[in-house]
Design an enzyme around this catalytic site. Structure first.
Site, short mmCIF file in Angstrom:
data_model
loop_
_atom_site.label_atom_id
_atom_site.label_comp_id
_atom_site.label_asym_id
_atom_site.label_seq_id
_atom_site.Cartn_x
_atom_site.Cartn_y
_atom_site.Cartn_z
N HIS A 154 48.44 95.25 76.89
CA HIS A 154 47.03 95.55 77.15
C HIS A 154 46.84 95.85 78.63
O HIS A 154 47.50 95.26 79.49
CB HIS A 154 46.18 94.33 76.75
CG HIS A 154 44.72 94.64 76.64
ND1 HIS A 154 43.88 94.62 77.73
CD2 HIS A 154 43.95 94.97 75.58
CE1 HIS A 154 42.65 94.93 77.34
NE2 HIS A 154 42.68 95.15 76.04
N TYR A 159 32.27 94.33 76.20
CA TYR A 159 32.17 93.51 77.41
C TYR A 159 31.02 92.52 77.24
O TYR A 159 29.93 92.90 76.81
CB TYR A 159 31.90 94.40 78.63
CG TYR A 159 33.03 95.35 78.97
CD1 TYR A 159 34.27 94.88 79.37
CD2 TYR A 159 32.84 96.73 78.92
CE1 TYR A 159 35.30 95.75 79.70
CE2 TYR A 159 33.86 97.62 79.25
CZ TYR A 159 35.08 97.11 79.64
OH TYR A 159 36.10 97.99 79.98
N ASP A 201 36.58 93.51 71.68
CA ASP A 201 35.14 93.40 71.48
C ASP A 201 34.42 93.88 72.73
O ASP A 201 35.04 94.08 73.78
CB ASP A 201 34.71 91.99 71.06
CG ASP A 201 35.00 90.93 72.12
OD1 ASP A 201 35.77 91.21 73.05
OD2 ASP A 201 34.46 89.82 72.01
N PHE A 222 36.08 100.06 76.25
CA PHE A 222 36.50 100.19 77.65
C PHE A 222 35.47 100.87 78.56
O PHE A 222 35.56 100.77 79.79
CB PHE A 222 37.85 100.92 77.77
CG PHE A 222 38.99 100.19 77.16
CD1 PHE A 222 39.55 99.08 77.79
CD2 PHE A 222 39.51 100.57 75.93
CE1 PHE A 222 40.60 98.38 77.21
CE2 PHE A 222 40.56 99.87 75.34
CZ PHE A 222 41.10 98.77 75.99
#
Length: 243
Positions: free
Chosen positions: A201, A76, A74, A87
């Site tokens: 991740h 930031y 989701d 990202f």
């Protein structure tokens, strides 16, 4: 301000609407739209990114231009970061500042290890324009609360989008980092000749975990996803990404 002015299906590009077929007539869409209107009407300043940027990833990367898909979770939830691209953050945020996310820092390390050089900043718009779909699996979040909009109904929309894209576009590269992104694998496998890359991740907590680490301990080597993706694209007569 009227609620419809804050958010509607018309904010999404027509090519992606076509890919989604009759999804926008479904009860799932109506539920998501209602939930988002409620959140925005309550306090739009607490929703990130701003609603006009919910579909930025789709606007910058048309269906016919997609080459690589990078799935985030989701947006930031810290002020000043979310842009509507997984990202990506504004270029003016200093690389060595506390605000610069650990995930993006480790992505930069991986790129350097693979010979592409460190990211000059955290803004990934140029990737999107080259055909890298930077797609979060929830497209909004409440400021200061990670995962807070996950249950508003985004899952159905994103699942339809992933499934539709994998069927419509052969030879795509999918970068699935972490368990959440990898949970979408069954949707991707229904498509034709999709190339899937998996690792832990890149966040500070998970980057070295699992038997497929995004970075080797000590950041001595990367998962080589960026190099492998370009090799695949070249083999399938597609221009590689300038990472």
């Amino acid at each position: 301000m009227k609620l419809k002015a804050l958010f509607s299906k018309d904010d999404s590009p027509s090519d992606w609407q076509e890919l989604l077929g009759n999804y926008f007539e479904s009860s799932d869409w109506q539920s998501l739209e209602k939930n988002l209107h409620t959140a925005l009407n309550l306090d739009p300043s607490m929703v990130r990114p701003e609603p006009q940027h919910f579909f930025k990833a789709l606007k910058l990367t048309p269906v016919d231009s997609v080459k690589v898909v990078i799935l985030g979770q989701d947006p930031y939830h810290s002020a000043g970061l979310a842009q509507g691209l997984a990202f990506s953050i504004p270029a003016e945020i200093a690389v060595h500042s506390r605000e610069f996310p650990s995930s993006l820092r480790n992505i930069s390390k991986a790129l350097a290890l693979e010979g592409f050089g460190h990211l000059p900043n955290g803004d990934l718009h140029e990737w999107a324009k080259q055909g890298v779909l930077l797609l979060n699996t929830a497209l909004s979040v409440k400021l200061g609360e990670a995962g807070s909009h996950t249950n508003l109904g985004w899952k159905s929309l994103i699942d339809h989008l992933i499934s539709g894209l994998s069927k419509a576009r052969p030879h795509l590269v999918w970068m699935l980092w972490g368990g959440h992104a990898q949970s979408k694998l069954p949707l991707i496998e229904n498509g034709q000749d999709q190339f899937v890359l998996q690792s832990s991740h890149p966040s500070g907590l998970g980057v070295y975990k699992t038997d497929k680490p995004f970075l080797e301990p000590g950041a001595k080597a990367s998962c080589n996803h960026f190099t492998i993706a370009n090799q695949w694209l070249t083999e399938h007569k597609s221009r590689p990404i300038d990472w």
